[in-house]
Write a protein that holds these residues in place. Structure first.
Motif, mmCIF file in Angstrom:
data_model
loop_
_atom_site.group_PDB
_atom_site.id
_atom_site.type_symbol
_atom_site.label_atom_id
_atom_site.label_comp_id
_atom_site.label_asym_id
_atom_site.label_seq_id
_atom_site.Cartn_x
_atom_site.Cartn_y
_atom_site.Cartn_z
ATOM 1 N N THR A 1 -2.673 26.270 -21.593
ATOM 2 C CA THR A 1 -1.730 25.186 -21.341
ATOM 3 C C THR A 1 -1.042 25.413 -19.999
ATOM 4 O O THR A 1 -1.036 26.529 -19.460
ATOM 5 C CB THR A 1 -0.657 25.104 -22.438
ATOM 6 N N CYS A 2 -0.432 24.353 -19.472
ATOM 7 C CA CYS A 2 0.335 24.457 -18.229
ATOM 8 C C CYS A 2 1.216 23.222 -18.118
ATOM 9 O O CYS A 2 1.060 22.257 -18.863
ATOM 10 C CB CYS A 2 -0.580 24.573 -17.016
ATOM 11 N N GLU A 3 2.137 23.267 -17.161
ATOM 12 C CA GLU A 3 2.989 22.124 -16.864
ATOM 13 C C GLU A 3 2.677 21.646 -15.454
ATOM 14 O O GLU A 3 2.550 22.457 -14.528
ATOM 15 C CB GLU A 3 4.463 22.506 -16.977
ATOM 16 N N ALA A 4 2.535 20.344 -15.277
ATOM 17 C CA ALA A 4 2.183 19.774 -13.976
ATOM 18 C C ALA A 4 3.372 19.061 -13.354
ATOM 19 O O ALA A 4 4.261 18.573 -14.054
ATOM 20 C CB ALA A 4 1.017 18.795 -14.123
ATOM 21 N N GLY A 5 3.370 18.993 -12.035
ATOM 22 C CA GLY A 5 4.407 18.271 -11.308
ATOM 23 C C GLY A 5 3.802 17.549 -10.121
ATOM 24 O O GLY A 5 2.658 17.804 -9.736
ATOM 25 N N ILE A 6 4.571 16.645 -9.534
ATOM 26 C CA ILE A 6 4.076 15.885 -8.391
ATOM 27 C C ILE A 6 5.235 15.442 -7.516
ATOM 28 O O ILE A 6 6.330 15.151 -8.014
ATOM 29 C CB ILE A 6 3.270 14.652 -8.861
ATOM 30 N N LEU A 7 5.005 15.430 -6.219
ATOM 31 C CA LEU A 7 5.892 14.802 -5.243
ATOM 32 C C LEU A 7 5.026 13.904 -4.373
ATOM 33 O O LEU A 7 3.948 14.318 -3.941
ATOM 34 C CB LEU A 7 6.574 15.839 -4.339
ATOM 35 N N VAL A 8 5.500 12.690 -4.123
ATOM 36 C CA VAL A 8 4.781 11.776 -3.236
ATOM 37 C C VAL A 8 5.717 11.385 -2.108
ATOM 38 O O VAL A 8 6.865 10.979 -2.355
ATOM 39 C CB VAL A 8 4.295 10.523 -3.986
ATOM 40 N N ALA A 9 5.263 11.545 -0.873
ATOM 41 C CA ALA A 9 6.076 11.177 0.281
ATOM 42 C C ALA A 9 6.512 9.723 0.190
ATOM 43 O O ALA A 9 5.777 8.869 -0.317
ATOM 44 C CB ALA A 9 5.286 11.406 1.567
ATOM 45 N N THR A 10 7.698 9.433 0.684
ATOM 46 C CA THR A 10 8.274 8.098 0.564
ATOM 47 C C THR A 10 7.330 7.013 1.072
ATOM 48 O O THR A 10 7.175 5.964 0.439
ATOM 49 C CB THR A 10 9.604 8.037 1.338
ATOM 50 N N LYS A 11 6.660 7.255 2.179
ATOM 51 C CA LYS A 11 5.798 6.226 2.770
ATOM 52 C C LYS A 11 4.582 5.899 1.926
ATOM 53 O O LYS A 11 3.964 4.836 2.098
ATOM 54 C CB LYS A 11 5.352 6.637 4.172
ATOM 55 N N TYR A 12 4.231 6.771 0.975
ATOM 56 C CA TYR A 12 3.061 6.534 0.138
ATOM 57 C C TYR A 12 3.412 6.148 -1.296
ATOM 58 O O TYR A 12 2.517 5.917 -2.109
ATOM 59 C CB TYR A 12 2.159 7.770 0.129
ATOM 60 N N GLN A 13 4.681 6.081 -1.611
ATOM 61 C CA GLN A 13 5.066 5.702 -2.966
ATOM 62 C C GLN A 13 4.711 4.243 -3.229
ATOM 63 O O GLN A 13 4.918 3.379 -2.384
ATOM 64 C CB GLN A 13 6.565 5.947 -3.176
ATOM 65 N N GLY A 14 4.153 3.973 -4.410
ATOM 66 C CA GLY A 14 3.754 2.623 -4.769
ATOM 67 C C GLY A 14 2.468 2.154 -4.121
ATOM 68 O O GLY A 14 2.151 0.961 -4.153
ATOM 69 N N LYS A 15 1.677 3.086 -3.564
ATOM 70 C CA LYS A 15 0.451 2.706 -2.862
ATOM 71 C C LYS A 15 -0.795 3.333 -3.472
ATOM 72 O O LYS A 15 -1.817 3.500 -2.794
ATOM 73 C CB LYS A 15 0.568 3.071 -1.381
ATOM 74 N N GLY A 16 -0.718 3.679 -4.746
ATOM 75 C CA GLY A 16 -1.896 4.171 -5.444
ATOM 76 C C GLY A 16 -2.210 5.635 -5.266
ATOM 77 O O GLY A 16 -3.231 6.117 -5.776
ATOM 78 N N VAL A 17 -1.361 6.357 -4.572
ATOM 79 C CA VAL A 17 -1.626 7.765 -4.296
ATOM 80 C C VAL A 17 -1.474 8.622 -5.551
ATOM 81 O O VAL A 17 -2.238 9.574 -5.767
ATOM 82 C CB VAL A 17 -0.713 8.274 -3.163
ATOM 83 N N THR A 18 -0.507 8.294 -6.408
ATOM 84 C CA THR A 18 -0.280 9.088 -7.613
ATOM 85 C C THR A 18 -1.526 9.155 -8.482
ATOM 86 O O THR A 18 -1.894 10.228 -8.982
ATOM 87 C CB THR A 18 0.898 8.518 -8.428
ATOM 88 N N ALA A 19 -2.195 8.034 -8.676
ATOM 89 C CA ALA A 19 -3.404 8.010 -9.505
ATOM 90 C C ALA A 19 -4.480 8.927 -8.938
ATOM 91 O O ALA A 19 -5.152 9.649 -9.685
ATOM 92 C CB ALA A 19 -3.929 6.580 -9.622
ATOM 93 N N GLU A 20 -4.647 8.914 -7.628
ATOM 94 C CA GLU A 20 -5.694 9.729 -7.016
ATOM 95 C C GLU A 20 -5.346 11.213 -7.054
ATOM 96 O O GLU A 20 -6.212 12.067 -7.252
ATOM 97 C CB GLU A 20 -5.961 9.246 -5.593
#
Length: 207
Positions: free
Chosen positions: A103-122
């Protein structure tokens, strides 16, 4: 999804479209990582976790210390530009790795300019493919602030990840207050049964 030439310490992963590349952090991006971790847009729901300021030396020290911890695996997330080059667009990775329970715990940060542009899914597609299909993890958990409606909405409506509970006043906000936290989890069988296909469709639809 990993690069054939990687070693056990240096890993490169790609999303299906190759728009996003995940790579274990390198020294040349220490300054860019420091900027990412102090952006108001990335800190908005993580005030108790991310610093208001960070030097390149502090970024270097963080990278080096975390790379030595067997319970942590960090990735820088790069977004492909029109000329084919890649720009730092976020970070992801796992921590609290338990090789006994897988098991593990995951995290994510997305730069402001890429938020809402499909980057999280990829980003998460590349990460979860690696964790479940190459590393053989059984369970991955995620936590986010209850007030983080964009992240919670993405997990629930886009990816179909289960919310398992709520932790009341779990995170300190460095201003004398407390933040409630929503806990999510996905299992290997859930990834293979539905979540993987949902993200593949999401990525394909945004091309």
């Amino acid at each position: 999804m990993s690069d054939d030439a990687v070693t056990s310490k240096h890993i490169v992963l790609y999303s299906p479209s190759r728009r996003v590349k995940l790579e274990t952090p390198t020294a040349e991006f220490d300054e860019a990582v420091a900027i990412l971790r102090t952006e108001p847009g990335t800190r908005k729901y993580l005030l108790g976790h991310l610093p208001a300021t960070m030097t390149m030396e502090e970024s270097k020290e963080r990278r080096e210390s975390r790379s030595k911890d067997p319970k942590i695996l960090d990735f820088s997330a790069y977004v492909r530009q029109e000329d084919g080059s890649y720009e730092l667009g976020g970070s992801t990775g796992v921590f609290n790795i338990d090789t006994i329970q897988n098991t593990c715990e995951a995290g994510i940060l997305v730069a402001t300019k890429y938020q809402g542009k499909g980057v999280t899914a990829e980003i998460f597609y590349a990460l979860w493919t690696y964790l479940f299909e190459e590393r053989g993890f059984h369970r991955v958990t995620l936590e986010t602030a209850m007030e983080n409606a964009p992240m919670r909405g993405w997990l629930e409506r886009v990816a179909g990840v289960r919310q398992e509970g709520t932790k009341i006043e779990c995170w300190a906000d460095k201003a004398g207050g407390w933040t409630d936290v929503a806990s999510y989890a996905l299992l290997e069988r859930e990834w293979k049964a539905s979540i993987k296909a949902r993200l593949e469709k999401r990525i394909a639809d945004r091309k």
